[in-house]
Structures are given as structure tokens and as C-alpha cells.
Scaffold this motif. Structure first.
Motif, PDB file in Angstrom:
ATOM      1  N   ARG A 116      32.376  45.730  22.177  1.00 13.98           N
ATOM      2  CA  ARG A 116      31.970  44.408  21.690  1.00 13.98           C
ATOM      3  C   ARG A 116      32.733  43.301  22.420  1.00 13.98           C
ATOM      4  NH1 ARG A 116      29.079  44.283  16.792  1.00 13.98           N
ATOM      5  NH2 ARG A 116      29.155  42.018  17.061  1.00 13.98           N
ATOM      6  N   VAL A 117      33.993  43.560  22.707  1.00 17.32           N
ATOM      7  CA  VAL A 117      34.777  42.584  23.463  1.00 17.32           C
ATOM      8  C   VAL A 117      34.158  42.390  24.844  1.00 17.32           C
ATOM      9  CG1 VAL A 117      36.985  42.193  24.626  1.00 17.32           C
ATOM     10  CG2 VAL A 117      36.953  42.913  22.238  1.00 17.32           C
ATOM     11  N   ARG A 118      33.772  43.510  25.476  1.00 19.13           N
ATOM     12  CA  ARG A 118      33.154  43.421  26.799  1.00 19.13           C
ATOM     13  C   ARG A 118      31.854  42.620  26.739  1.00 19.13           C
ATOM     14  NH1 ARG A 118      32.653  48.533  27.714  1.00 19.13           N
ATOM     15  NH2 ARG A 118      34.732  48.752  28.618  1.00 19.13           N
ATOM     16  N   GLU A 119      31.060  42.884  25.715  1.00 19.93           N
ATOM     17  CA  GLU A 119      29.797  42.143  25.557  1.00 19.93           C
ATOM     18  C   GLU A 119      30.058  40.658  25.331  1.00 19.93           C
ATOM     19  OE1 GLU A 119      27.849  44.055  22.345  1.00 19.93           O
ATOM     20  OE2 GLU A 119      27.359  45.876  23.469  1.00 19.93           O
ATOM     21  N   ALA A 120      31.064  40.385  24.493  1.00 23.29           N
ATOM     22  CA  ALA A 120      31.382  38.979  24.215  1.00 23.29           C
ATOM     23  C   ALA A 120      31.890  38.278  25.471  1.00 23.29           C
ATOM     24  CB  ALA A 120      32.428  38.891  23.101  1.00 23.29           C
ATOM     25  N   GLU A 121      32.722  38.992  26.261  1.00 21.87           N
ATOM     26  CA  GLU A 121      33.207  38.418  27.517  1.00 21.87           C
ATOM     27  C   GLU A 121      32.044  38.091  28.452  1.00 21.87           C
ATOM     28  OE1 GLU A 121      36.045  41.539  28.670  1.00 21.87           O
ATOM     29  OE2 GLU A 121      37.489  39.913  28.934  1.00 21.87           O
ATOM     30  N   ARG A 122      31.098  39.031  28.525  1.00 22.61           N
ATOM     31  CA  ARG A 122      29.931  38.798  29.369  1.00 22.61           C
ATOM     32  C   ARG A 122      29.140  37.585  28.887  1.00 22.61           C
ATOM     33  NH1 ARG A 122      27.700  45.048  29.971  1.00 22.61           N
ATOM     34  NH2 ARG A 122      29.205  45.727  31.562  1.00 22.61           N
ATOM     35  N   GLY A 123      29.054  37.451  27.556  1.00 20.47           N
ATOM     36  CA  GLY A 123      28.355  36.283  27.007  1.00 20.47           C
ATOM     37  C   GLY A 123      29.046  34.983  27.367  1.00 20.47           C
ATOM     38  N   VAL A 124      30.379  34.996  27.307  1.00 19.08           N
ATOM     39  CA  VAL A 124      31.153  33.799  27.662  1.00 19.08           C
ATOM     40  C   VAL A 124      30.937  33.453  29.134  1.00 19.08           C
ATOM     41  CG1 VAL A 124      33.488  32.902  27.991  1.00 19.08           C
ATOM     42  CG2 VAL A 124      32.908  34.101  25.874  1.00 19.08           C
ATOM     43  N   ILE A 125      30.964  34.479  29.997  1.00 17.49           N
ATOM     44  CA  ILE A 125      30.763  34.248  31.433  1.00 17.49           C
ATOM     45  C   ILE A 125      29.358  33.715  31.693  1.00 17.49           C
ATOM     46  CG2 ILE A 125      30.576  35.391  33.677  1.00 17.49           C
ATOM     47  CD1 ILE A 125      32.801  37.302  32.721  1.00 17.49           C
ATOM     48  N   LEU A 149      26.862  39.114  50.633  1.00 13.95           N
ATOM     49  CA  LEU A 149      28.270  38.767  50.688  1.00 13.95           C
ATOM     50  C   LEU A 149      28.677  38.509  49.243  1.00 13.95           C
ATOM     51  CD1 LEU A 149      27.621  38.122  53.739  1.00 13.95           C
ATOM     52  CD2 LEU A 149      29.350  36.333  53.545  1.00 13.95           C
ATOM     53  N   TYR A 150      29.815  39.060  48.835  1.00 10.05           N
ATOM     54  CA  TYR A 150      30.272  38.887  47.461  1.00 10.05           C
ATOM     55  C   TYR A 150      31.384  37.843  47.466  1.00 10.05           C
ATOM     56  CZ  TYR A 150      27.549  43.085  46.693  1.00 10.05           C
ATOM     57  OH  TYR A 150      26.524  43.990  46.624  1.00 10.05           O
ATOM     58  N   VAL A 151      31.128  36.752  46.736  1.00  4.38           N
ATOM     59  CA  VAL A 151      32.029  35.598  46.743  1.00  4.38           C
ATOM     60  C   VAL A 151      32.722  35.487  45.391  1.00  4.38           C
ATOM     61  CG1 VAL A 151      32.200  33.109  47.122  1.00  4.38           C
ATOM     62  CG2 VAL A 151      30.443  34.439  48.332  1.00  4.38           C
ATOM     63  N   HIS A 152      34.035  35.536  45.391  1.00  2.00           N
ATOM     64  CA  HIS A 152      34.800  35.444  44.145  1.00  2.00           C
ATOM     65  C   HIS A 152      34.744  34.009  43.623  1.00  2.00           C
ATOM     66  CE1 HIS A 152      37.759  36.428  41.153  1.00  2.00           C
ATOM     67  NE2 HIS A 152      38.570  35.476  41.586  1.00  2.00           N
ATOM     68  N   LEU A 153      34.210  33.870  42.383  1.00  2.00           N
ATOM     69  CA  LEU A 153      34.040  32.539  41.791  1.00  2.00           C
ATOM     70  C   LEU A 153      34.888  32.361  40.539  1.00  2.00           C
ATOM     71  CD1 LEU A 153      30.151  32.251  42.126  1.00  2.00           C
ATOM     72  CD2 LEU A 153      31.884  31.213  43.615  1.00  2.00           C
ATOM     73  N   GLY A 154      35.960  33.103  40.443  1.00  2.00           N
ATOM     74  CA  GLY A 154      36.834  32.998  39.277  1.00  2.00           C
ATOM     75  C   GLY A 154      36.647  34.188  38.365  1.00  2.00           C
ATOM     76  N   LYS A 155      35.751  34.066  37.376  1.00  2.00           N
ATOM     77  CA  LYS A 155      35.540  35.141  36.414  1.00  2.00           C
ATOM     78  C   LYS A 155      34.548  36.189  36.896  1.00  2.00           C
ATOM     79  CE  LYS A 155      36.434  32.278  32.316  1.00  2.00           C
ATOM     80  NZ  LYS A 155      35.850  31.771  31.043  1.00  2.00           N
ATOM     81  N   ILE A 156      33.872  35.908  37.997  1.00  2.10           N
ATOM     82  CA  ILE A 156      32.798  36.803  38.424  1.00  2.10           C
ATOM     83  C   ILE A 156      32.601  36.687  39.931  1.00  2.10           C
ATOM     84  CG2 ILE A 156      30.891  35.155  38.217  1.00  2.10           C
ATOM     85  CD1 ILE A 156      29.282  37.358  36.805  1.00  2.10           C
ATOM     86  N   GLU A 157      31.967  37.696  40.512  1.00  2.00           N
ATOM     87  CA  GLU A 157      31.585  37.643  41.917  1.00  2.00           C
ATOM     88  C   GLU A 157      30.167  37.094  42.034  1.00  2.00           C
ATOM     89  OE1 GLU A 157      33.865  41.134  44.445  1.00  2.00           O
ATOM     90  OE2 GLU A 157      31.946  41.588  43.520  1.00  2.00           O
ATOM     91  N   GLY A 158      29.989  36.079  42.870  1.00  2.00           N
ATOM     92  CA  GLY A 158      28.658  35.588  43.167  1.00  2.00           C
ATOM     93  C   GLY A 158      28.052  36.409  44.293  1.00  2.00           C
ATOM     94  N   LYS A 159      26.738  36.639  44.210  1.00  2.00           N
ATOM     95  CA  LYS A 159      26.040  37.392  45.250  1.00  2.00           C
ATOM     96  C   LYS A 159      25.355  36.411  46.199  1.00  2.00           C
ATOM     97  CE  LYS A 159      25.046  41.694  42.776  1.00  2.00           C
ATOM     98  NZ  LYS A 159      23.960  42.611  42.334  1.00  2.00           N
TER      99      LYS A 159
END
Length: 360
Positions: A116-125, A149-159
Motif C-alpha cells: 500500500r505504501v508503494r501504491e501511495a508513493e506511485r500515486g504521489v509521483i 534515453l532514461y533521464v533522472h527527474l528526481g522521483k522518477i526516470e523520464g523516458k
């Protein structure tokens, strides 16, 4: 046990930015599930978590005249022994907390709460990044494969799709780049953020960042046409006649536009003034070529543009690029003819047509 759980919840809430109530709800579901699984129970139960007193499990039993299932029901006589006011159809809560429930609950709850924490984190992101669609972000190149190219954008990698990397640039791991967020998708693996270096929106956002007059709304970007990595055109407008929108975007000694050109690895940028008059607007859009006349066919949204013979190749541009970008910028079909060709076709006659179009 209870105190440790509360401390963990407080930590996760602060560290991960997840609402405390979301975590408590997840924990409640986990503890009910743990009780039913480990104690072979079909009973409708409620778990009460109290930081001072610990966990308690309460069975919720319906008051009936005749008990058919003692895991779900309680007789009226037994209910009245608990409280004489109970009547048939009401629900009695009876504590059924097992002696070793704390240890079992801790083991069973960990996996469920983690999920649930993982799901909530994904929701926040997702919520964070859905608001960044059509915005510009700075990231660091992390890795690359044949598709992205995978670009680090802080909380997630942008594609960043390889076909949306500008053809005049290449990157190394850890290079910092500005990207335009095109879309954010929810998937079973969590949010996916897609970014671009070729989207016209990137050019627009760069001008908004670099030109205060655009950011403040004094100068307005009306249209952008772009062939990424090679050349772009952008039309700008200012309602105040005292403001020079093109000059504001160019900046003193060309400093503002040069900063954007540098960011886009040398991409040429034509800045033209927008006009509601298609003759003026199309003439501006064909810059740097000169224009003698613009013939407008409003019914077909088409124009014929006449240029001096020596300006024909400049007006059309290399591989038709200048004309193509001007058409994209203005939204008009543009057919370019040389002055001599126009005379042969009867589109020009008389010496008065020799002058270039006066756009002042």
C-alpha cells in the motif's frame, strides 16, 4: 508493537509524503487480513490500534433469536448478558484478541503495508508529474537502450524516445539536459513519464524562461514551427504598440535568443512578428527572404507569394524548409513564385509592382 507501528507510520508519512490516514487504513486492512488468515476465521472483525493499549480485535456479531453460525451471529440471550439493551438485528462487538496476535500481525502486516505504501508513493509521483505535462524540466541522463534515453527527474526516470532526441546532439551518462514533458501514464509498474527534446513546446517554454516579457504576459507567443536540431520559427505579438516583441525575444546583442540556441545545440531560430493581416504575417514568416506581393485565397486558405528572382531559393529554403516552416507557423498553404514567373502567369503587371511589399 503498537508504539513501533505508530513510529513507522509517522516516519513514512514524513519521509515519503504519504497521508497518515492512508497508511492507517492500509494497516487496518492488513491486520484484519492477518487475523482471518492465521486464526481460520470467517468472522466480521474490527481491529483497534491504540498507541497506549496496543492492538485489540473485536468480532462483530449479529444478534439473532436462533444462532446458525457462531462465527457471525450471537443469540439474543448471550447479547443481553453483555448489555441488556441489545435487540435482535443489532451488532455486538466482542473482543477476541488472540494472545500472540502481535507477533503474527507484525509479520503479515509488513507485506500488505509495504504494498500500500508503494501504491501511495506511485500515486504521489503521478499527481506531482501530471501537473508538469507541457512543462520543461531539467534532468540527468542515467542510461540508454535502443528505444529510450532514461533521464533522472528526481522521483522518477523520464523516458526520452530516441526518435525525439535532436539529430544534432548526442549524450553521455550524467549529462544534464532540459526536456519537455509530453505525457504521464499510469501503468501496473507505476507512473511512466515521457519527455521530448524535439517537441515545439520545448522551444516555447525556453522562451518563457528566458524572456521576462513573455513570462509576464507583455509579449505573447502566437505560434511555433520547428524542425528540431536544424531550424525553427516562432511568431510573437505585443498588444502595446510601444513594445517591440521581436526585440524583446532577441535581447540585447542577441543574448536571450543565443542562450536558447545554445541549449538547442545550434538550432537556428527565426523570430517574426505576428499579424492578423495574412499578407503581413506570411511576409514576416518567410524571413529572411524579401516579398513583393502576397495573393490570398481565403476560401482555400491558400496564398501565392511573389518574391524577387534572386530571392526565390532563399524564400523556399534548403529542401523547401523555409517555406514549409512558414506554412506551419501561419497555418496557410504557401505557393512561392519568382517575379518573372508571376509576370508570365499574369499575376503581376506594370512597373508599380517592382517595389518590395511595404510592411511598415
Amino acid at each position: 508493537m503498537s508504539s513501533e507501528l505508530y513510529q513507522a507510520i509517522e516516519y513514512l508519512s514524513e519521509e515519503k509524503g504519504i497521508d497518515r490516514e492512508v497508511l492507517l487504513e492500509a494497516l487496518d486492512v492488513a491486520l484484519v487480513s492477518a487475523y482471518k488468515k492465521n486464526f481460520n476465521s470467517r468472522t466480521n472483525v474490527r481491529v483497534e490500534l491504540n498507541e497506549a493499549e496496543g492492538m485489540k480485535v473485536f468480532a462483530r456479531l449479529e444478534v439473532v433469536d436462533e444462532v446458525e453460525d457462531d462465527q457471525l451471529e450471537i443469540s439474543l440471550d448471550d447479547a443481553k448478558e453483555i448489555d441488556p439493551s441489545y435487540e435482535t438485528g443489532e451488532v455486538v462487538e466482542k473482543e477476541v484478541t488472540p494472545r500472540d496476535f502481535g507477533r503474527i500481525a507484525a509479520q503479515a502486516a509488513k507485506q500488505v503495508v509495504t504494498q500500500r505504501v508503494r501504491e501511495a508513493e506511485r500515486g504521489v509521483i503521478y499527481d506531482d508529474f501530471i501537473d508538469r505535462v507541457e512543462d520543461i524540466m531539467t534532468g540527468k541522463v542515467q542510461r540508454m537502450d535502443q528505444r529510450f534515453l532514461y533521464v533522472h527527474l528526481g522521483k522518477i526516470e523520464g523516458k526520452l524516445p530516441v526518435n525525439e532526441v535532436m539529430p544534432n546532439e548526442s549524450y553521455q551518462i550524467h549529462d544534464r539536459i532540459k526536456v519537455y514533458v509530453t505525457r504521464v501514464e499510469k501503468t501496473s509498474k507505476g507512473p511512466q513519464v515521457f519527455v521530448s527534446r524535439t517537441h515545439p513546446g520545448l522551444l516555447k517554454r525556453l522562451f518563457e524562461m528566458e524572456v521576462p516579457e513573455i513570462y509576464e504576459g507583455i509579449v505573447e507567443i502566437r505560434s511555433v514551427a520547428r524542425e528540431a536540431g536544424d531550424r525553427s520559427k516562432i511568431s510573437v505579438y505585443a498588444e502595446d504598440p510601444e513594445i517591440d516583441p521581436v526585440g524583446a525575444c532577441v535581447g540585447q546583442r542577441g543574448q536571450r535568443v543565443q542562450t536558447i540556441v545554445d541549449e538547442l545545440r545550434g538550432e537556428k531560430i527565426d523570430i517574426v512578428q505576428w499579424s492578423e493581416d495574412p499578407v503581413v504575417y506570411i511576409s514576416n514568416a518567410l524571413s529572411p527572404s524579401q516579398v513583393i506581393e502576397v495573393l490570398v485565397d481565403e476560401e482555400d486558405n491558400a496564398t501565392t507569394v511573389i518574391v524577387p528572382d534572386h530571392q526565390l531559393s532563399l524564400a523556399i529554403g534548403k529542401r523547401g524548409q523555409n517555406a514549409r516552416l512558414a506554412a506551419k507557423l501561419t497555418g496557410w498553404k504557401i505557393d512561392i513564385k519568382s517575379e518573372s514567373e508571376a509576370r508570365e502567369d499574369g499575376l503581376l503587371d506594370g512597373e508599380e509592382d517592382n517595389d518590395l511589399l511595404n510592411l511598415e
